[in-house]
Design an enzyme around this catalytic site. Sequence first.
Site, PDB file in Angstrom:
ATOM      1  N   CYS A 101      32.454  54.408  67.010  1.00 32.44           N
ATOM      2  CA  CYS A 101      33.821  54.621  67.506  1.00 32.44           C
ATOM      3  C   CYS A 101      33.853  55.775  68.514  1.00 32.44           C
ATOM      4  O   CYS A 101      33.488  55.587  69.667  1.00 32.44           O
ATOM      5  CB  CYS A 101      34.781  54.834  66.336  1.00 32.44           C
ATOM      6  SG  CYS A 101      36.484  54.492  66.804  1.00 32.44           S
ATOM      7  N   HIS A 130      33.787  50.387  63.260  1.00 35.03           N
ATOM      8  CA  HIS A 130      33.150  51.209  62.218  1.00 35.03           C
ATOM      9  C   HIS A 130      32.329  50.299  61.302  1.00 35.03           C
ATOM     10  O   HIS A 130      32.780  49.982  60.185  1.00 35.03           O
ATOM     11  CB  HIS A 130      34.223  51.940  61.396  1.00 35.03           C
ATOM     12  CG  HIS A 130      34.888  53.043  62.125  1.00 35.03           C
ATOM     13  ND1 HIS A 130      34.361  54.308  62.199  1.00 35.03           N
ATOM     14  CD2 HIS A 130      36.031  53.068  62.850  1.00 35.03           C
ATOM     15  CE1 HIS A 130      35.160  55.077  62.918  1.00 35.03           C
ATOM     16  NE2 HIS A 130      36.181  54.345  63.331  1.00 35.03           N
ATOM     17  N   GLU A 173      30.005  50.921  59.432  1.00 35.43           N
ATOM     18  CA  GLU A 173      29.669  51.571  58.159  1.00 35.43           C
ATOM     19  C   GLU A 173      30.637  51.165  57.041  1.00 35.43           C
ATOM     20  O   GLU A 173      30.290  51.208  55.864  1.00 35.43           O
ATOM     21  CB  GLU A 173      29.647  53.101  58.319  1.00 35.43           C
ATOM     22  CG  GLU A 173      30.998  53.796  58.529  1.00 35.43           C
ATOM     23  CD  GLU A 173      31.481  53.837  59.979  1.00 35.43           C
ATOM     24  OE1 GLU A 173      30.978  53.027  60.789  1.00 35.43           O
ATOM     25  OE2 GLU A 173      32.373  54.642  60.295  1.00 35.43           O
TER      26      GLU A 173
HETATM   27  N1  GLN Z   1      39.710  59.518  68.643  1.00 30.54           N
HETATM   28  C1  GLN Z   1      39.212  58.257  69.091  1.00 30.54           C
HETATM   29  C2  GLN Z   1      40.326  57.232  69.255  1.00 30.54           C
HETATM   30  O1  GLN Z   1      41.388  57.370  68.705  1.00 30.54           O
HETATM   31  C3  GLN Z   1      38.128  57.738  68.163  1.00 30.54           C
HETATM   32  C4  GLN Z   1      38.638  57.342  66.826  1.00 30.54           C
HETATM   33  C5  GLN Z   1      37.546  57.170  65.791  1.00 30.54           C
HETATM   34  O2  GLN Z   1      36.431  57.630  65.975  1.00 30.54           O
HETATM   35  N2  GLN Z   1      37.865  56.538  64.703  1.00 30.54           N
HETATM   36  O3  GLN Z   1      40.149  56.257  69.927  1.00 30.54           O
END
Ligand code: GLN
Length: 535
Positions: free
Chosen positions: A383, A509, A511
Amino acid sequence: MHTKFIVVLGSLMSGLGKGAVTSSLLKILSMYHYKVLPMKFDGYLNYDCGTMNPYRHGEVFVLDDGGEVDMDFGMYERFLDLNLTKASSITGGKLLDFILKKEREGGYLGEDVQIIPHLTDEIKSRVLSFASSNNLDFVLIEVGGTVGDMENAYFIEAMRQLAIKEDVMFIDVTYIPQLNVVGEQKTKPAQSAFHLLMSAGVMPDFIVCRAEKEIESKTRKKLALFTSLDENHIIDSSDLKTIYSLPLHFLDQGFDKLIFEKFKMKPKRIDQKELAPWRQLVEKIVSGGGKKVSIGIVGKYVHLIDSYASVKEAIIHAAATLGLDPDIKWIESEDLEKGDKSDVLNGVDGIIVPGGFGNRGIEGMINAIEYARKNSIPYLGLCLGMQLMAVEFARNACGLKGANSSEFDPSSKYKIVDLMPSQLSVKYKGASMRLGSLDTKINKKGSIMYSSYKKSVIKERHRHRYELNNKYRDILERNGLLITATTTDKKLVEALEWSGSFGIGVQSHPELKSRLKTPAPLFLSFMKAAYNRQK
Ligand code: GLN
């Protein structure tokens, strides 16, 4: 079968592992092929976990349906090997929201609305409808917080009332300290906690004892005497090498049989076909396989490892399958903002930049990614880790000085990562991100994405607001960054890869869906690459 309810409460202090006890019982009952699901009660007044700081509360776990829930859900899913829904999560915030809306609609006309019976009735009705709509044999209910907290008192009261008509069993997870000076396990705190529960009208059927060392027979006897329980209803849950062996530890103590006895059920047989592979994987984790691999996780919440619970577990799952022994180095990203990066990153075989929000530590993560790319250290970006992979590449390989994400530098000349138009008008922070399980299309056959997932359309869970800015797709690609996956309509980038060495970043994600039996495909590829780099 009429649904049976098992309520897991924690006494004395938080952090005793009620989640692990609940998950282990879920696992055991599912190995008997009972239909079982968890519910979690959280007393806080937030509607859900979405607006909480992981640094205080641990990871915000995301479900397929986009529910932003307590990190315990991660453990339930990893043990049960099932995708849960947000119907399993009841928070104080959700209940109050419901009750107040109902009151304004005239749902309680003429009455004064009270915690008892209105709130408690609502809890019971949700539990019963969850059980019947899912046709469950068992519901495992974990009550968050500690007995005696004002916050969870109404949940405990609701469960006391549930037990009047339904088959309900209570488990008190407590702590047995062992003082260094006397070396003796002390039961007094657990006794007092038990009595506190009894004064709330709840008589626990089992006490699960957390302790550093196995509960001695003397301790068990004493606790049994003071709580009027059978000695074998005092269950040991002392420290284990891996949390995944807790179901086995419970089975060794006959906890399964005692539960069936308590509910006066005819015992079935546990399915060895379920139990044997679990046992094998646990043995693999415990023995470690001897092949050490060092993984650096560069993040801003590393002082509370719970913030990255799923990342850690996904590494453990992949390592168990590959017969590797992972050594995780938690690296505070701010430490990489000054001085020589090689000092901190020296000796790691692979680097992960996990998800995160906000400005602090971002430059350190970008430095780590640059170090990984320039030294051909396998990299996995999750992400935020993908977004920063693009920023690093833009700055250092495309010559776009000052490139950034508008989240961190709204005045950057090159906003490589930017808010999606659909997010621009969002005012309310709750549940307003791109959330839950979404389709991703893998576009390149020879990519790490394809060789990991071995199919062209996959589903992973998402939780983010910002996106790779499509304006920069061309220049990034021309300079050698590969866009190997997108949304199915191709409008949003879902994966980036380096062409020179193993490096992959995904907007999702992965994970969150990793399980012991079925590790996340990208973690398998990454761990393999990290191990191979040693050779
Ligand atoms: N802050 C980033 C966003 O909102 C990444 C979010 C995250 O890593 N879950 O896009």
